[in-house]
Every structure is written in C-alpha cells, then in structure tokens.
Design an enzyme around this catalytic site. Structure first.
Site, mmCIF file in Angstrom:
data_model
loop_
_atom_site.group_PDB
_atom_site.id
_atom_site.type_symbol
_atom_site.label_atom_id
_atom_site.label_comp_id
_atom_site.label_asym_id
_atom_site.label_seq_id
_atom_site.Cartn_x
_atom_site.Cartn_y
_atom_site.Cartn_z
ATOM 1 N N GLY A 263 0.732 -1.249 0.000
ATOM 2 C CA GLY A 263 0.000 0.000 0.000
ATOM 3 C C GLY A 263 0.762 1.300 0.000
ATOM 4 N N LYS A 265 2.216 2.872 -2.400
ATOM 5 C CA LYS A 265 1.869 3.698 -3.558
ATOM 6 C C LYS A 265 0.447 4.239 -3.443
ATOM 7 C CE LYS A 265 5.109 1.058 -6.392
ATOM 8 N NZ LYS A 265 5.519 0.194 -5.244
ATOM 9 N N ASP A 322 1.439 -2.066 -10.290
ATOM 10 C CA ASP A 322 2.672 -2.614 -9.717
ATOM 11 C C ASP A 322 2.481 -4.124 -9.723
ATOM 12 O OD1 ASP A 322 4.932 -3.254 -8.337
ATOM 13 O OD2 ASP A 322 4.459 -2.132 -6.524
ATOM 14 N N CYS A 375 9.244 -4.654 -9.342
ATOM 15 C CA CYS A 375 10.499 -4.599 -8.577
ATOM 16 C C CYS A 375 11.381 -5.779 -8.975
ATOM 17 C CB CYS A 375 10.230 -4.593 -7.077
ATOM 18 S SG CYS A 375 9.228 -5.965 -6.478
#
Length: 444
Positions: A263, A265, A322, A375
């Site tokens: 959370g 972002k 993401d 990532c």
C-alpha cells in the site's frame, strides 16, 4: 571477509553489544530461519511468526533474524571460506551451524569466542551434527587464526541469476549488483505533503534524498521511531516511491491502484489528493494498508478482489499497475528472494503481467495515464512487457520520465524514456531497490 580485486566495503552494523550473551536458543532460531529461507519463498517470514520463534525474548528474536539475514546476504562468500577447509562438505546440519557462526563473526562482529563456543554446543545438541563437533571447533578456530581469505561478492548470487544479470548489464554491472547486496540497507521514509524533510531527517538521524524521501540507518521497531504515531510518513524504499510520482496525479483526479498491497503507492496517490481505489487479491495483505491509512489520516477505497475479477465498469484518470513479479530487485532487503526464485518463474510471471497490463489498459480513460512497474531486474518483466504492450495497444504512447522529478537516479533513464533503477545506483548513499517503471498515455 575480503573481496578479490576490490576494496572491501565496511561491515554491516554490528549486532547489539550483548550479542556475546545471546544463548544457544537464539542461534538455533537463526539456523531455522536460514534453512526456511533457502527452502521456500516466504519461509523466513513464516518461520519468524511461528510459535518456536515468537516465544523467544525480543533480543533473541532480533539476533536470530539479523544473523540469518547476514548469512543469506553473504552465503556464497561464507561457503567459499568453508569449502577451502573441506575435502568433502559435511552434512547440511553441520553447514548450517558453521554458516551461522561465520555470519556472526565476519559480518555482525560477534566475539569469536561466543560464536565458536555456541556452535560447538549446537553440534552437541543435534544428533546428525554431534559426530562433527570437533570439526566445527577446528574449522572455526582455524578461520579465526588464519583469517577468512579472499572471497568474491558474485559468489553470493545463484549461478543462473548471475548469468542473467551479466547478459543484461555486463560484467561491470554484475559486479556492482553483487556488491549492492552484501550489507543491510538503510530505511527510507516517504513523507506526506507538508512535512518538512529536514525536520524528519533530524528526528530519525537521517538524510534527505533527491525527491524528498528521508533515509536513515536507524534500526529497531519503526513504530517506536519519532513521528510514527503522528502519521507524517511511512516506510517505502526510495525507488518504490518513483512510480507513483511518475503517474503525477492531481487533486480531484480519479486513480486506480491495481495489486495495491502493501500500500505505499496507494498512500502516495491519496496524499497527492486523488480519489483512490485500491484493489488487491489478498485481504490479509490489505490490512497493513488499512492500518497505514488510519495512522496517516489518508483516504482510499480499498477492495479485496483480483484486478481481473473486479466487475465495476469504472475508468480512471490515472492507473498504476505494480504487477506481481519475481521481486529480484529487492534482494538488498530480502536476500532470500534470490534463493527462492526459480528460472521458470520468470516466464510464468511474465504471462501474468501480460494479462494484467491489458486489464489495466481497459481502466484508463481516453487521455488518461498508465504506469506499469515491477520490482524485478529481469527484462522479461520490464522492457519486454512494454514493447509488447505498445504493439498490442496502439492507442497508448510512451511519455518520457524525468528522473529528477520523481526522485530516481539520473542514470536510471533508458533511451526509450522508461526507468530502469538498479540497486547499484546511489551506491555512495547505500543503494536503492531495483525497479522498472514506464509511463504511458492513452491518446484516443
């Protein structure tokens, strides 16, 4: 633990001064954590929450985790040192005892007498290791007497990961990436608008990074840090903060955060004044987001549902994806990820990302913006995804990123205008997590 051909980096912060007094049970726990991390993804966290470890006193648990993490970060180097002492490797329980002992003495700077003494005690307590207790004693004392010898940071990377990174980033790039994972990284904080970065940095004994994040070498329970209860910041790596800044939401805009947990972002989008909807398939992982929203006083609509199953027809001014990934860019903080990831997972997750990108595209209003990020350091989960997406979706066009505006290293900008942030960037500041991010606008 010297490194061949390079000046060694400073050791990671030492264990607490009381490390010599930490007992056998804490070292057993460290071995359990190390083995769990090597055996399965999320094994370290699951074991840390297990009754066997949660019942330990807090200092013992902290020591066990720090030791296991140090062993994971330097596992290849530790094994290089040990393998020079054997004609044949001893059984795995013996290797675990030796690895834990060397992580203490060579990385955490635990007094050698404490590490050696408790290692022998550990061997005596384990039926499979008991016949090797004299070997354990001799090996550790020999290393203490003779020194560890030369090691290479690249040895800490699984062979298949090292081969991929060498192909993608070259030999110098591989060497820099290997160095970036050897030491415990600092902690980064993202601030709510209106917070003075200099004031927060002073409170946590840190520094202000480009983009406004605060970085600190402070350790321990974050909930006890100055300012935590006031809700003016949250923990988030500086690289992880860049994608939401890239989306550049304005007050009153609608924003959708797909795959939102844990959370950070979502909090950024809400803090920027957007009307945020946050989706994630994991209700349990969204609990952390709910807690942070409450602590920070920010608002977002949080829904526990897979992005592809959400039935409401809404479109948004700004969409952030993401995507689930191998997470290989987070190895500075989560060294176990490199051991848990398998080559086949790259292709498997790339297929998931492909599908989610198309789901995300449908949620973008004409004229709206889409940011895709992972990532991961694997090109199949970054650059290749965007190349294929733009071919499938001609209505979307790339918008070049401004690294300075989003708090990313200048060298992260790719020729296409995307961001490829490597953990070896900002090395003088302690590095960053690895991220790929691309901003696109829907033109029709």
């Amino acid at each position: 633990m010297a490194e061949k051909g390079r000046t060694p980096r400073p050791a990671a912060p030492s264990a607490p001064d009381a490390a010599a007094d930490i007992g056998v049970e804490a070292r057993i726990a460290a071995g359990l954590l190390l083995n769990a991390a090597l055996e399965r993804r999320n094994g370290l966290d699951e074991t840390l929450a297990s009754p066997a470890l949660s019942s330990l006193p807090a200092p013992d648990r902290a020591f066990a985790r720090a030791t296991a993490m140090a062993a994971l970060r330097r596992l290849g180097e530790i094994d290089q040192i040990l393998d020079r002492r054997f004609s044949k490797r001893p059984p795995e329980p013996v290797m675990t005892i030796l690895r834990i002992a060397l992580a203490q003495t060579l990385v955490l700077e635990t007094p050698a007498f404490a590490a050696v003494s408790t290692a022998v005690k550990l061997a005596e307590r384990d039926a499979k290791a008991r016949p090797y207790k004299n070997l354990v004693n001799a090996v550790l004392r020999g290393i203490g007497r003779d020194g560890p010898g030369l090691t290479t940071a690249e040895a800490n990377l699984p062979d298949w990961i090292a081969a991929r990174w060498k192909a993608a980033y070259g030999e110098p790039g591989l060497a820099a990436l290997a160095l970036a994972g050897r030491d415990e990284p600092p902690t980064d904080l993202t601030l709510k608008p209106g917070m003075d970065p200099a004031d927060v940095a002073a409170a946590v004994e840190g520094e202000v990074l480009p983009g406004g994040n605060v970085r600190t070498g402070r350790r321990g329970d974050v909930a006890l840090w100055p300012g935590f209860e006031d809700g003016g910041w949250w923990v988030q790596d500086a690289a992880a903060a860049a994608p939401a800044r890239l989306l550049d939401v304005k007050p009153g805009e609608t924003a959708l955060d797909l795959c939102a947990a844990p959370g950070g972002k979502t909090l950024q989008l809400a803090a920027a004044g957007a009307e945020v909807t946050a989706l994630d398939r994991s209700a349990s992982r969204l609990k952390r987001l709910d807690a942070n929203l409450k602590r920070t006083g920010l608002e977002a609509r949080v829904i526990a549902v897979p992005a592809e199953d959400w039935e409401e027809p809404d479109q948004f001014d700004a969409v952030l994806l993401d995507a689930p990934c191998t997470s290989t860019g987070t190895y500075r903080r989560n060294p176990e990820v490199l051991r848990a990831t398998r080559p086949a997972e790259v292709a498997k997750l790339a297929d998931v990302q492909h599908r989610l990108l198309d789901v995300a595209a449908e949620r973008v209003k004409p004229g709206g913006r889409l940011v895709y990020c992972t990532c991961s350091l694997e090109r199949e989960e970054g650059e290749t995804q965007i190349i294929a997406f733009l071919r499938r979706n001609p209505a979307f066009k790339t918008v070049a990123a401004d690294p300075g505006a989003v708090g990313a290293p200048a060298e992260a900008l790719t020729p296409e205008g995307w961001l490829r942030i490597l953990p070896s960037m900002w090395a003088e500041r302690g590095g960053v997590d690895g991220f790929f991010a691309a901003l696109m606008v829907r033109e029709d």
